[in-house]
Scaffold this active site. Structure first.
Site, short mmCIF file in Angstrom:
data_model
loop_
_atom_site.label_atom_id
_atom_site.label_comp_id
_atom_site.label_asym_id
_atom_site.label_seq_id
_atom_site.Cartn_x
_atom_site.Cartn_y
_atom_site.Cartn_z
N GLU A 130 51.63 33.93 33.16
CA GLU A 130 53.58 33.37 32.86
C GLU A 130 53.16 32.72 34.56
O GLU A 130 54.45 32.62 34.19
CB GLU A 130 53.48 34.54 32.98
CG GLU A 130 54.19 35.04 31.19
CD GLU A 130 54.72 34.77 30.79
OE1 GLU A 130 55.85 35.25 31.79
OE2 GLU A 130 54.34 33.96 29.78
N GLU A 190 51.92 34.70 39.02
CA GLU A 190 51.82 36.03 37.62
C GLU A 190 53.31 35.44 37.31
O GLU A 190 53.80 36.65 36.31
CB GLU A 190 51.41 37.42 37.78
CG GLU A 190 50.33 36.96 38.13
CD GLU A 190 49.02 38.46 38.12
OE1 GLU A 190 49.21 38.27 36.55
OE2 GLU A 190 48.95 39.31 38.94
N ALA A 192 55.39 43.38 38.71
CA ALA A 192 55.65 42.67 37.14
C ALA A 192 57.19 43.32 36.86
O ALA A 192 58.01 43.97 37.03
CB ALA A 192 54.45 43.49 36.93
N LYS A 250 74.22 46.70 51.95
CA LYS A 250 73.93 45.50 51.44
C LYS A 250 72.60 44.42 51.88
O LYS A 250 72.45 44.41 52.83
CB LYS A 250 75.23 44.26 51.38
CG LYS A 250 76.58 44.41 51.45
CD LYS A 250 76.71 44.17 49.34
CE LYS A 250 77.84 44.76 49.51
NZ LYS A 250 79.36 44.22 49.69
C1 LIG Z 1 56.91 50.75 43.56
C2 LIG Z 1 56.15 51.13 44.08
C3 LIG Z 1 55.24 49.58 44.98
C4 LIG Z 1 55.38 52.80 44.53
O1 LIG Z 1 54.71 52.61 44.64
P1 LIG Z 1 53.67 54.01 45.85
O2 LIG Z 1 54.05 53.28 47.16
O3 LIG Z 1 52.14 53.85 45.14
O4 LIG Z 1 54.47 55.38 44.68
P2 LIG Z 1 53.81 56.19 44.15
O5 LIG Z 1 54.11 55.81 43.11
O6 LIG Z 1 52.22 56.92 44.71
O7 LIG Z 1 54.55 57.47 44.78
C5 LIG Z 1 54.81 58.01 46.03
C6 LIG Z 1 56.05 58.77 45.30
O8 LIG Z 1 57.33 58.34 45.65
C7 LIG Z 1 57.88 58.41 44.29
N1 LIG Z 1 58.54 57.73 43.22
C8 LIG Z 1 57.85 56.32 43.66
N2 LIG Z 1 58.99 55.06 42.78
C9 LIG Z 1 59.78 55.85 42.51
C10 LIG Z 1 61.35 55.61 42.08
N3 LIG Z 1 61.47 54.67 40.99
N4 LIG Z 1 61.80 56.73 42.01
C11 LIG Z 1 61.72 57.69 42.66
N5 LIG Z 1 60.63 58.88 42.74
C12 LIG Z 1 59.62 57.26 43.67
C13 LIG Z 1 56.79 59.77 43.86
O9 LIG Z 1 57.27 60.23 42.52
C14 LIG Z 1 55.99 60.09 44.99
O10 LIG Z 1 56.37 60.79 45.67
P3 LIG Z 1 55.88 62.16 46.04
O11 LIG Z 1 55.48 61.33 47.38
O12 LIG Z 1 56.61 63.46 46.29
O13 LIG Z 1 54.94 62.32 45.07
C15 LIG Z 1 54.72 51.06 42.49
O14 LIG Z 1 55.91 52.33 41.65
C16 LIG Z 1 55.70 49.65 41.76
O15 LIG Z 1 55.90 49.14 41.31
N6 LIG Z 1 53.89 48.38 42.03
C17 LIG Z 1 53.69 47.40 41.38
C18 LIG Z 1 52.70 47.31 40.78
C19 LIG Z 1 52.76 45.68 40.10
O16 LIG Z 1 53.65 45.60 39.28
N7 LIG Z 1 52.10 45.29 40.14
C20 LIG Z 1 51.81 43.83 39.96
C21 LIG Z 1 51.15 43.96 38.40
S1 LIG Z 1 51.18 42.65 37.29
#
Ligand SMILES: CC(C)(COP(=O)(O)OP(=O)(O)OC[C@H]1O[C@@H](n2cnc3c(N)ncnc32)[C@H](O)[C@@H]1OP(=O)(O)O)[C@@H](O)C(=O)NCCC(=O)NCCS
Length: 339
Positions: free
Chosen positions: A200, A216, A259, A299
């Site tokens: 991709e 990707e 992603a 912003k």
């Molecule tokens: C945004 C991202 C990095 C957050 O991941 P993280 O730092 O591991 O965070 P967690 O999922 O452990 O969440 C941490 C806290 O934030 C909260 N949280 C995470 N995303 C949230 C959201 N969109 N809205 C509200 N709260 C959110 C969680 O509920 C958690 O709360 P808690 O501390 O009260 O339990 C992850 O969701 C993400 O999108 N990763 C991208 C992975 C990816 O796409 N890789 C490429 C593959 S091809």
């Protein structure tokens, strides 16, 4: 005599009107040595511009190169002296906009041979200079007849693209890279050592990666991704070629575009954009403090280039939020050291 910007000898294709369609340069040079420049002037009579050298001129060039310590360069072009296909020698005096197909292809080669980085060479007007070509290369106006001829000869042609920019690996495969679907990387991409481009993934010309990187998603024209960054599956980075955007986007080191995320501002180092979140310059972002309490709005364009940011869309309120990124992405070292 001032130093040349670039020199190369290549072999290419022309259409039936004798116009250049494309050129392959086995070993393009950036800022050639003054001694080498003298050899070019004496053996080809070339100080700037381009010529189609005779067999004798090319043999004289290779001989002079071999006898003056440029044996490696001589070996890379010596087979061109006996070519039955059109050969061209190009000497670019300065880094100015390309005005011919051989000049434009030389500039694209400089990028893909990693001799210059994206934005490091003037490509102004390159779309107008390049021709739409197809397999081989064939002028698009001549394709219907070539398809018929191939059919009649019992060896049908398969057209794998109709484009101004051919795929990079037909011209150069830089060291230490993997590209799952080679049609996704155009000539003129700068693909850094240790880069993996999955199916991709896409890298346009005048764009690329420092390496190592995992790609990707789509790296649009003009975008450069710093070392250790991961562009997740289906992610999109805004370019400036179409759609009216003028802000040049870059991605710093150790960033993660999740992603299906999208990026319309430059990122600093160690930033993450949540999967599925598209940030544009005008997106209003709620800033969260260390206690994850809202401290105001900004912003996204005012956060351009800043490091250690995590962008997410609050899954309850829908607001786009920005907080300190505590865990920068680490690429899977096994994937990138084994390229
Ligand atoms: C945004 C991202 C990095 C957050 O991941 P993280 O730092 O591991 O965070 P967690 O999922 O452990 O969440 C941490 C806290 O934030 C909260 N949280 C995470 N995303 C949230 C959201 N969109 N809205 C509200 N709260 C959110 C969680 O509920 C958690 O709360 P808690 O501390 O009260 O339990 C992850 O969701 C993400 O999108 N990763 C991208 C992975 C990816 O796409 N890789 C490429 C593959 S091809």
């Amino acid at each position: 005599m001032s130093q040349l910007y670039s020199f190369a000898v290549g072999v290419g294709s022309k259409n039936s009107r004798g116009e250049w369609l494309e050129v392959f340069y086995p070993a393009p040079l950036l800022n050639p040595d003054a001694a080498l420049q003298d050899i070019i002037r004496v053996s080809l009579g070339l100080t700037a511009g381009e010529i189609e050298p005779s067999t004798e001129q090319l043999a004289a060039l290779c001989s002079a190169l071999s006898h003056n310590g440029f044996g490696q360069f001589a070996r890379s072009i010596e087979q061109l002296a006996t070519s039955s296909r059109p050969v061209v020698a190009v000497a670019l005096a300065t880094n100015s906009a390309p005005t011919t197909v051989p000049q434009a292809y030389l500039k694209l080669h400089l990028l893909s041979h990693r001799l210059v980085k994206p934005h490091g060479t003037d490509l102004t007007g390159i779309f107008g200079v390049l021709k739409n070509v197809s397999v081989g290369a064939i002028d698009i106006d001549e394709l219907p007849n070539r398809l018929l001829q191939a059919r009649l000869a019992g060896q049908p042609l398969s057209v794998n693209c109709v484009d101004k920019f051919p795929k990079m690996v037909d011209y150069v495969v830089p060291s230490g890279i993997r590209i799952a679907d080679t049609s996704r990387v155009r000539l003129g991409a700068y693909v850094g050592e240790g880069t993996t481009v999955m199916h991709e993934g896409f890298i346009n010309f005048n764009a690329g990666t420092e390496g190592p990187n995992m790609i990707e998603g789509r790296v649009s024209a003009g975008v450069f991704c710093g070392a250790g960054s991961d562009i997740g599956g289906g992610a999109s980075i805004m370019g400036t070629l179409s759609g009216g955007g003028s802000l040049v986007i870059s991605v710093g080191e150790k960033c993660l575009l999740g992603a299906n995320a999208g990026l319309g501002i430059p990122l600093g180092d160690r930033c993450t954009v949540e999967a599925g979140l598209y940030i544009t310059a005008g997106t209003v972002v709620t800033m969260l403090d260390a206690n994850k309490k809202a401290s105001g709005t900004m912003k996204a364009r005012d956060l351009a280039g800043k490091s250690d940011l995590l962008f997410r869309r609050n899954s309850v309120s829908g607001a786009v939020e920005c907080l300190t990124n505590k865990s920068a992405v680490e690429l899977n070292s096994e994937l990138h050291t084994a390229n």
